[in-house]
Write an enzyme that holds these catalytic residues in place. Structure first.
Site, PDB file in Angstrom:
ATOM      1  N   GLU A  90       1.172  -1.062  -0.685  1.00  0.00           N
ATOM      2  CA  GLU A  90       0.082   0.369   0.382  1.00  0.00           C
ATOM      3  C   GLU A  90       0.720   1.072  -0.017  1.00  0.00           C
ATOM      4  O   GLU A  90       2.111   1.020   0.390  1.00  0.00           O
ATOM      5  CB  GLU A  90      -0.794   0.429   1.144  1.00  0.00           C
ATOM      6  CG  GLU A  90      -1.676  -1.088   1.398  1.00  0.00           C
ATOM      7  CD  GLU A  90      -3.127  -0.725   2.956  1.00  0.00           C
ATOM      8  OE1 GLU A  90      -3.307  -1.590   2.962  1.00  0.00           O
ATOM      9  OE2 GLU A  90      -2.355   0.455   2.780  1.00  0.00           O
ATOM     10  N   CYS A 103       2.651   8.496   1.898  1.00  0.00           N
ATOM     11  CA  CYS A 103       3.408   7.431   3.328  1.00  0.00           C
ATOM     12  C   CYS A 103       3.264   6.187   2.461  1.00  0.00           C
ATOM     13  O   CYS A 103       3.017   5.381   1.673  1.00  0.00           O
ATOM     14  CB  CYS A 103       1.713   7.540   4.038  1.00  0.00           C
ATOM     15  SG  CYS A 103       2.269   6.011   5.117  1.00  0.00           S
ATOM     16  N   CYS A 110       4.831  -7.679   7.874  1.00  0.00           N
ATOM     17  CA  CYS A 110       5.222  -6.707   8.758  1.00  0.00           C
ATOM     18  C   CYS A 110       5.653  -7.693   9.993  1.00  0.00           C
ATOM     19  O   CYS A 110       5.211  -9.075  10.258  1.00  0.00           O
ATOM     20  CB  CYS A 110       4.918  -5.916   9.596  1.00  0.00           C
ATOM     21  SG  CYS A 110       5.675  -5.094  10.565  1.00  0.00           S
ATOM     22  N   CYS A 114       2.855  -5.157  16.091  1.00  0.00           N
ATOM     23  CA  CYS A 114       1.974  -4.277  17.103  1.00  0.00           C
ATOM     24  C   CYS A 114       0.567  -4.954  17.052  1.00  0.00           C
ATOM     25  O   CYS A 114       0.233  -5.053  16.117  1.00  0.00           O
ATOM     26  CB  CYS A 114       2.403  -3.394  16.755  1.00  0.00           C
ATOM     27  SG  CYS A 114       3.731  -2.303  16.776  1.00  0.00           S
ATOM     28  N   CYS A 117      -2.331  -3.818  14.941  1.00  0.00           N
ATOM     29  CA  CYS A 117      -2.024  -2.688  13.928  1.00  0.00           C
ATOM     30  C   CYS A 117      -2.680  -3.975  12.175  1.00  0.00           C
ATOM     31  O   CYS A 117      -1.809  -5.078  12.944  1.00  0.00           O
ATOM     32  CB  CYS A 117      -0.642  -2.924  13.353  1.00  0.00           C
ATOM     33  SG  CYS A 117       0.168  -1.602  12.043  1.00  0.00           S
ATOM     34  N   GLY A 160       5.056  -2.269   7.330  1.00  0.00           N
ATOM     35  CA  GLY A 160       6.554  -2.640   7.695  1.00  0.00           C
ATOM     36  C   GLY A 160       7.565  -1.302   8.041  1.00  0.00           C
ATOM     37  O   GLY A 160       7.176  -0.989   8.303  1.00  0.00           O
ATOM     38  N   GLU A 161       8.812  -2.371   8.582  1.00  0.00           N
ATOM     39  CA  GLU A 161       9.559  -1.745   9.449  1.00  0.00           C
ATOM     40  C   GLU A 161      11.001  -1.056   8.444  1.00  0.00           C
ATOM     41  O   GLU A 161      11.616  -2.367   8.308  1.00  0.00           O
ATOM     42  CB  GLU A 161       9.356  -2.505  11.214  1.00  0.00           C
ATOM     43  CG  GLU A 161      11.053  -1.932  11.801  1.00  0.00           C
ATOM     44  CD  GLU A 161      10.367  -0.520  12.208  1.00  0.00           C
ATOM     45  OE1 GLU A 161       9.496   0.370  12.558  1.00  0.00           O
ATOM     46  OE2 GLU A 161      11.636  -0.251  12.205  1.00  0.00           O
ATOM     47  N   SER A 192       9.495   6.131  10.618  1.00  0.00           N
ATOM     48  CA  SER A 192       9.451   5.492  11.563  1.00  0.00           C
ATOM     49  C   SER A 192       9.611   4.761  12.556  1.00  0.00           C
ATOM     50  O   SER A 192       8.907   3.794  11.293  1.00  0.00           O
ATOM     51  CB  SER A 192       7.639   6.010  11.734  1.00  0.00           C
ATOM     52  OG  SER A 192       7.187   5.712  12.955  1.00  0.00           O
ATOM     53  N   SER A 215       7.847   5.595  17.267  1.00  0.00           N
ATOM     54  CA  SER A 215       5.559   4.570  17.798  1.00  0.00           C
ATOM     55  C   SER A 215       6.165   3.943  19.486  1.00  0.00           C
ATOM     56  O   SER A 215       7.104   3.566  19.023  1.00  0.00           O
ATOM     57  CB  SER A 215       5.583   3.462  16.836  1.00  0.00           C
ATOM     58  OG  SER A 215       5.354   3.423  15.605  1.00  0.00           O
ATOM     59  N   LEU A 216       6.062   5.172  20.249  1.00  0.00           N
ATOM     60  CA  LEU A 216       5.967   4.315  21.773  1.00  0.00           C
ATOM     61  C   LEU A 216       4.651   3.919  21.918  1.00  0.00           C
ATOM     62  O   LEU A 216       5.086   3.203  22.754  1.00  0.00           O
ATOM     63  CB  LEU A 216       5.876   6.043  22.642  1.00  0.00           C
ATOM     64  CG  LEU A 216       6.780   6.052  23.492  1.00  0.00           C
ATOM     65  CD1 LEU A 216       7.944   4.829  23.870  1.00  0.00           C
ATOM     66  CD2 LEU A 216       6.727   7.541  24.703  1.00  0.00           C
ATOM     67  N   HIS A 217       3.750   4.963  22.127  1.00  0.00           N
ATOM     68  CA  HIS A 217       2.070   4.012  21.684  1.00  0.00           C
ATOM     69  C   HIS A 217       2.409   3.659  23.897  1.00  0.00           C
ATOM     70  O   HIS A 217       0.803   2.869  24.244  1.00  0.00           O
ATOM     71  CB  HIS A 217       1.701   3.041  21.111  1.00  0.00           C
ATOM     72  CG  HIS A 217       1.575   3.097  19.410  1.00  0.00           C
ATOM     73  ND1 HIS A 217       1.947   4.520  19.285  1.00  0.00           N
ATOM     74  CD2 HIS A 217       2.745   2.516  19.139  1.00  0.00           C
ATOM     75  CE1 HIS A 217       2.528   4.686  18.271  1.00  0.00           C
ATOM     76  NE2 HIS A 217       2.789   3.672  17.840  1.00  0.00           N
ATOM     77  N   ASN A 291      -7.216   4.554  14.524  1.00  0.00           N
ATOM     78  CA  ASN A 291      -8.309   3.972  13.477  1.00  0.00           C
ATOM     79  C   ASN A 291      -8.312   2.040  13.421  1.00  0.00           C
ATOM     80  O   ASN A 291      -7.693   1.208  13.134  1.00  0.00           O
ATOM     81  CB  ASN A 291      -7.156   3.814  12.106  1.00  0.00           C
ATOM     82  CG  ASN A 291      -7.367   4.640  10.693  1.00  0.00           C
ATOM     83  OD1 ASN A 291      -8.742   4.101  10.782  1.00  0.00           O
ATOM     84  ND2 ASN A 291      -6.269   5.231   9.740  1.00  0.00           N
ATOM     85  N   CYS A 334      -3.836   1.883   8.717  1.00  0.00           N
ATOM     86  CA  CYS A 334      -2.126   0.804   8.566  1.00  0.00           C
ATOM     87  C   CYS A 334      -2.696  -0.573   7.870  1.00  0.00           C
ATOM     88  O   CYS A 334      -3.451  -0.935   8.441  1.00  0.00           O
ATOM     89  CB  CYS A 334      -1.443   1.046   8.713  1.00  0.00           C
ATOM     90  SG  CYS A 334      -1.765   2.538   9.619  1.00  0.00           S
TER      91      CYS A 334
HETATM   92  N1  SAH Z   1       7.366  -0.306  11.810  1.00  0.00           N
HETATM   93  C1  SAH Z   1       7.415   1.623  11.991  1.00  0.00           C
HETATM   94  C2  SAH Z   1       6.730   2.118  10.991  1.00  0.00           C
HETATM   95  C3  SAH Z   1       4.911   1.615   9.966  1.00  0.00           C
HETATM   96  S1  SAH Z   1       3.953   1.457  11.283  1.00  0.00           S
HETATM   97  C4  SAH Z   1       7.014   1.863  12.965  1.00  0.00           C
HETATM   98  O1  SAH Z   1       6.650   1.295  13.964  1.00  0.00           O
HETATM   99  O2  SAH Z   1       6.468   2.873  13.242  1.00  0.00           O
HETATM  100  C5  SAH Z   1       3.499   3.524  11.002  1.00  0.00           C
HETATM  101  C6  SAH Z   1       2.771   3.870  12.329  1.00  0.00           C
HETATM  102  O3  SAH Z   1       1.628   3.823  12.367  1.00  0.00           O
HETATM  103  C7  SAH Z   1       3.158   4.081  13.760  1.00  0.00           C
HETATM  104  O4  SAH Z   1       3.074   4.357  14.665  1.00  0.00           O
HETATM  105  C8  SAH Z   1       2.062   2.392  14.104  1.00  0.00           C
HETATM  106  O5  SAH Z   1       2.370   2.214  15.005  1.00  0.00           O
HETATM  107  C9  SAH Z   1       0.732   3.277  13.380  1.00  0.00           C
HETATM  108  N2  SAH Z   1      -0.139   2.934  13.296  1.00  0.00           N
HETATM  109  C10 SAH Z   1      -0.332   0.972  13.015  1.00  0.00           C
HETATM  110  N3  SAH Z   1      -2.033   1.149  13.152  1.00  0.00           N
HETATM  111  C11 SAH Z   1      -2.418   2.060  13.123  1.00  0.00           C
HETATM  112  C12 SAH Z   1      -3.693   2.546  13.575  1.00  0.00           C
HETATM  113  N4  SAH Z   1      -4.335   0.887  13.335  1.00  0.00           N
HETATM  114  N5  SAH Z   1      -4.685   3.384  13.833  1.00  0.00           N
HETATM  115  C13 SAH Z   1      -3.617   4.474  14.151  1.00  0.00           C
HETATM  116  N6  SAH Z   1      -1.812   3.937  13.943  1.00  0.00           N
HETATM  117  C14 SAH Z   1      -1.990   3.015  13.268  1.00  0.00           C
END
Ligand code: SAH
Length: 346
Positions: A90, A103, A110, A114, A117, A160-161, A192, A215-217, A291, A334
């Site tokens: 995508e 983006c 991946c 997470c 995601c 992906g990372e 990211s 990506s801390l979260h 999302n 994503c």
């Molecule tokens: N692997 C990398 C880059 C891809 S994810 C990373 O983890 O940063 C890009 C961003 O989208 C990250 O901050 C991820 O946590 C966030 N993301 C993933 N799923 C999501 C969702 N359902 N809603 C909002 N953000 C999301």
């Protein structure tokens, strides 16, 4: 066939020398393929006939095909691209008031796992080549040609990372940033990562001025372990040390991304803990509305919660913003379009 889009300028110079050509050919080719966007070697008028014959025999300029295209009411374009081995990735174009933000995905699937995601619903199949990263921008630029526009900003935040595909992503960035490449300013490019500590340190030493987002979260290991598998390998203490190293070495601050998940990481206590965690850094926080993903149990935090959370951070001197949402009517979360497509194919 060698795809020229795989080569950043230094590597293209080496390639030219290795086939008995002069080094300056690399600059010449860069100008044709990126500045002028010429894809037919025969039209490269300052290149000798014999070298054009060689280019036609050995080299190509292939980009991914558009497999599906969705356009949102807000102008967001979401593409599912087909790569040479039929894998799908995508790419999204978002229309901010300051520019056209692409983006891009960095891998097919991946492995970071997470919990919130959609990209992780399918395991990593492979890394994207540099040409497949570049190809995502070229496909978007081809669509934007109609209105005389181009991609002005790039975020490596798709599936992906990126730091699990470090070399290709770095080559991609160098081509984006190069004056004879896309000439996109470093401050307009963001990578990211979920927090691969040794790569953050390596990246700090590259001398690039690209933005880094983490990506801390979660504000503590207990919550982060539950939602981000990577935290078992690189717990917060190590991640924060790497962030401080980056700030010192690269003289740049990072952005912390924090998705607000209802009743998971959005309490007042979490906000206070988060403020304390990042107090010693220069970083700021980008709060991300979750999302929703059909297959996953998480819910987004209410608007009130989001603002309360933000207030607590601001009162403690932490700068923060709430991420604007795009394309909510078109599977823009994503990995959702790809996930839907893979499921339909089963
Ligand atoms: N692997 C990398 C880059 C891809 S994810 C990373 O983890 O940063 C890009 C961003 O989208 C990250 O901050 C991820 O946590 C966030 N993301 C993933 N799923 C999501 C969702 N359902 N809603 C909002 N953000 C999301």
């Amino acid at each position: 066939m060698i795809n020229l889009y795989d080569y950043e300028i230094k590597k293209l110079e080496e390639l030219m020398l290795s086939i008995g050509q002069k080094k300056y050919r690399a600059t010449q080719l860069f100008k044709w393929i990126y500045e002028k966007r010429v894809t037919d070697f025969n039209l490269m008028s300052d290149i000798s006939k014999s070298f054009i014959t060689e280019l036609n025999e050995k080299f190509c300029l292939d980009i991914p095909k558009i497999y599906k295209k969705q356009v949102s009411q807000d102008g967001t374009i979401k593409l599912l691209l087909e790569l040479k081995d039929k894998s799908k990735v995508e790419t999204v174009l978002m229309r901010y008031n300051y520019g056209n933000v692409a983006c891009v995905s960095s891998q097919v699937g991946c492995n970071m796992g997470c919990a919130f995601c959609a990209s992780g619903l399918f395991k990593k199949q492979r890394n994207l080549d540099t040409s497949e990263l570049i190809g995502q921008i070229l496909v978007l630029d081809n669509l934007l040609k109609e209105t005389n526009e181009r991609v002005s900003h790039v975020v490596v935040m798709g599936t992906g990372e990126p730091f699990d595909n470090y070399e290709n992503v770095l080559s991609f960035i160098r081509i984006l940033n190069h004056p004879y490449g896309f000439a996109i300013g470093a401050r307009h490019i963001t990578v990211s990562t979920c927090g691969i500590v040794e790569k953050i340190r390596q990246y700090a030493n590259e001398g690039l001025q690209i933005n880094l987002a983490i990506s801390l979260h979660a504000p503590n290991n207990e919550i982060r372990n539950k939602i981000m598998a990577i935290n078992h390998k690189y717990p917060l203490e190590e991640l924060m040390e790497a962030v401080k190293y980056y700030e010192k070495t690269a003289s740049r601050r990072v952005t912390f991304e924090y998705i607000l998940l209802s009743d998971v990481n959005d309490s007042k206590e979490c906000a206070i803990e988060l403020a304390n965690l990042i107090k010693g850094t220069l970083a700021y926080v980008n709060l991300i509305p979750f999302n929703p993903v059909n297959e996953l149990k998480y819910k987004r935090s209410s608007g009130n919660r989001v603002h309360e959370f933000m207030d607590i951070l601001m009162k403690r001197g932490i700068n923060c913003t709430i991420r604007k949402e795009f394309g909510t009517d078109i599977d823009a979360a994503c990995g959702q379009l790809r996930a839907k497509n893979e499921k339909e194919a089963l």
